[in-house]
Design a protein around this motif. Structure first.
Motif, short mmCIF file in Angstrom:
data_model
loop_
_atom_site.label_atom_id
_atom_site.label_comp_id
_atom_site.label_asym_id
_atom_site.label_seq_id
_atom_site.Cartn_x
_atom_site.Cartn_y
_atom_site.Cartn_z
N TRP A 62 0.74 -1.21 0.01
CA TRP A 62 -0.03 -0.10 0.00
C TRP A 62 0.82 1.20 0.02
N ARG A 63 2.17 1.10 0.58
CA ARG A 63 2.90 2.37 0.72
C ARG A 63 3.30 2.68 -0.67
N LEU A 64 3.85 1.39 -1.22
CA LEU A 64 4.39 1.70 -2.84
C LEU A 64 3.27 2.48 -3.69
N ALA A 65 2.15 1.90 -3.58
CA ALA A 65 0.88 2.26 -4.31
C ALA A 65 0.50 3.86 -4.05
N PHE A 66 0.64 4.16 -2.66
CA PHE A 66 0.49 5.74 -2.31
C PHE A 66 1.61 6.56 -2.89
N LEU A 67 2.70 6.04 -2.95
CA LEU A 67 3.89 6.78 -3.67
C LEU A 67 3.60 7.18 -5.16
N ILE A 68 3.26 6.03 -5.91
CA ILE A 68 2.89 6.21 -7.28
C ILE A 68 1.71 7.12 -7.31
N GLY A 69 0.64 7.03 -6.63
CA GLY A 69 -0.44 8.22 -6.77
C GLY A 69 0.23 9.38 -6.53
N ALA A 70 1.00 9.67 -5.46
CA ALA A 70 1.32 11.12 -5.26
C ALA A 70 2.13 11.71 -6.19
N ILE A 71 3.27 10.74 -7.03
CA ILE A 71 4.02 11.21 -8.08
C ILE A 71 3.28 11.43 -9.18
N GLY A 72 2.10 10.30 -9.42
CA GLY A 72 1.40 10.53 -10.58
C GLY A 72 0.48 11.80 -10.69
N ALA A 73 0.26 12.46 -9.42
CA ALA A 73 -0.86 13.26 -9.35
C ALA A 73 -0.38 14.57 -10.41
N THR A 74 0.87 14.71 -10.61
CA THR A 74 1.28 15.92 -11.56
C THR A 74 0.82 15.56 -12.97
N ALA A 75 0.92 14.27 -13.51
CA ALA A 75 0.62 13.68 -14.66
C ALA A 75 -1.11 14.22 -14.73
N LEU A 76 -1.93 13.93 -13.80
CA LEU A 76 -3.33 14.12 -13.75
C LEU A 76 -3.53 15.51 -13.95
N ILE A 77 -2.71 16.34 -13.38
CA ILE A 77 -3.05 18.12 -13.61
C ILE A 77 -2.62 18.26 -15.07
N LEU A 78 -1.59 17.74 -15.57
CA LEU A 78 -1.29 17.91 -16.84
C LEU A 78 -2.24 17.45 -17.69
N LEU A 79 -3.20 16.29 -17.55
CA LEU A 79 -3.87 15.56 -18.26
C LEU A 79 -5.11 16.74 -18.28
N LEU A 80 -5.56 17.22 -17.22
CA LEU A 80 -6.89 18.02 -16.72
C LEU A 80 -6.79 19.34 -17.28
#
Lengths: 142, 145
Positions: free
Chosen positions: A50-68
């Protein structure tokens, strides 16, 4: 470098951080502390998925912002690389002995009214204010 | 699987909060701490609103018998205020003031692809590994003595 006061973004972002902390406790029973999450992945103990999953989500947030928004996220910093390296080293040592950082002690710990977290937060905030004062006003900045 | 998807989504919400609030941006964070210079009070609203939401949310969530995906809540058991807590926090604050990143700000900032966050996180991991090794050696010595 000047930055503008952004109260709306600050309140919106802060509320999202709080929502994430409440969800992580309610669904996973865990403290949303970045120190514990990163440490638990690089020194895998017990339950690290779950920790690795949380980190992937936190780093991926910037990609989501770019997409939106179509706007790439970039940071502003005039701090030289050697200072970023030194700062990172001190932060890593400090949060390990101190048992947490801004998210773990400052948000989750204070929300639980933990004495340790309240004292830790008061200590690191005071140390940061002092360090910035010394660097910018006594040493003349980087 | 649902559990990992949930953790990823919660991490994404955390990252969005950090990026939207400006806390992944060292210039903005350091300006909060520069009371006598280019002060930017944003950080106090970020921490204040995060704290308020968490404080209220925890009251409801921790009343339940268990979290949805686990058998129990994992809450820190340690209560004593000791030297490592205070000295470690002071060291963390000094590092934060030098680089402008805290762990929660630096991890989402990795998504920018810029070298700064990468250098910071690599050094921070080095610090975590070094400090963990040092602490283990100290406890071994204490156990032998």
């Amino acid at each position: 470098m000047e930055t503008t006061f952004t109260p709306l973004q600050a309140l919106m972002g802060g509320s999202l951080i709080g929502t994430s902390a409440v969800a992580l406790m309610g669904l996973h029973g865990r403290i949303a502390g970045m120190t514990g999450i990163v440490s638990g992945v690089i020194l895998p103990r017990g339950d690290w998925g779950w920790r690795l999953a949380f980190l992937i989500g936190a780093i991926g947030a910037t990609a989501l912002i770019l997409l939106l928004t179509g706007m790439p996220f970039s940071i502003e910093s005039t701090i030289p690389s050697w200072a970023v390296l030194l700062g990172g080293l001190l932060v890593g040592i400090g949060v390990t002995f101190g048992g947490g950082c801004t998210s773990g002690h400052g948000v989750c710990g204070i929300a639980r009214l933990s004495t340790r977290s309240i004292l830790a937060t008061a200590t690191f905030m005071a140390a940061t204010f002092t360090t910035v004062f010394v660097i910018r006003h006594l040493l003349g900045g980087f | 699987m649902l559990r990992l998807a949930s953790a990823t989504a919660i991490g994404t919400v955390f990252g969005l909060g950090i990026v939207i609030s400006g806390m992944a941006n060292p210039a903005k964070v350091l300006n909060f701490f520069d009371l006598f210079g280019t002060w930017d009070p944003s950080l106090v609203l970020v921490m204040g609103s995060a704290l308020l939401v968490t404080f209220i949310g925890y009251r409801f969530v921790l009343k339940r018998p268990a979290p949805a995906f686990d058998r129990k809540f994992h809450l820190p058991a340690k209560q004593d205020v000791d030297l490592p807590l205070i000295a470690g926090s002071a060291l963390f604050g000094i590092g934060w003031g030098i680089a402008g990143f805290c762990p929660g700000g630096a991890i989402p900032a990795l998504g920018s692809g810029q070298p700064g966050p990468l250098i910071f996180v690599a050094a921070m991991i080095g610090g975590i590994l070094g400090a963990t090794g040092l602490r283990a050696a100290f406890f071994r010595r204490q156990a032998l003595a």
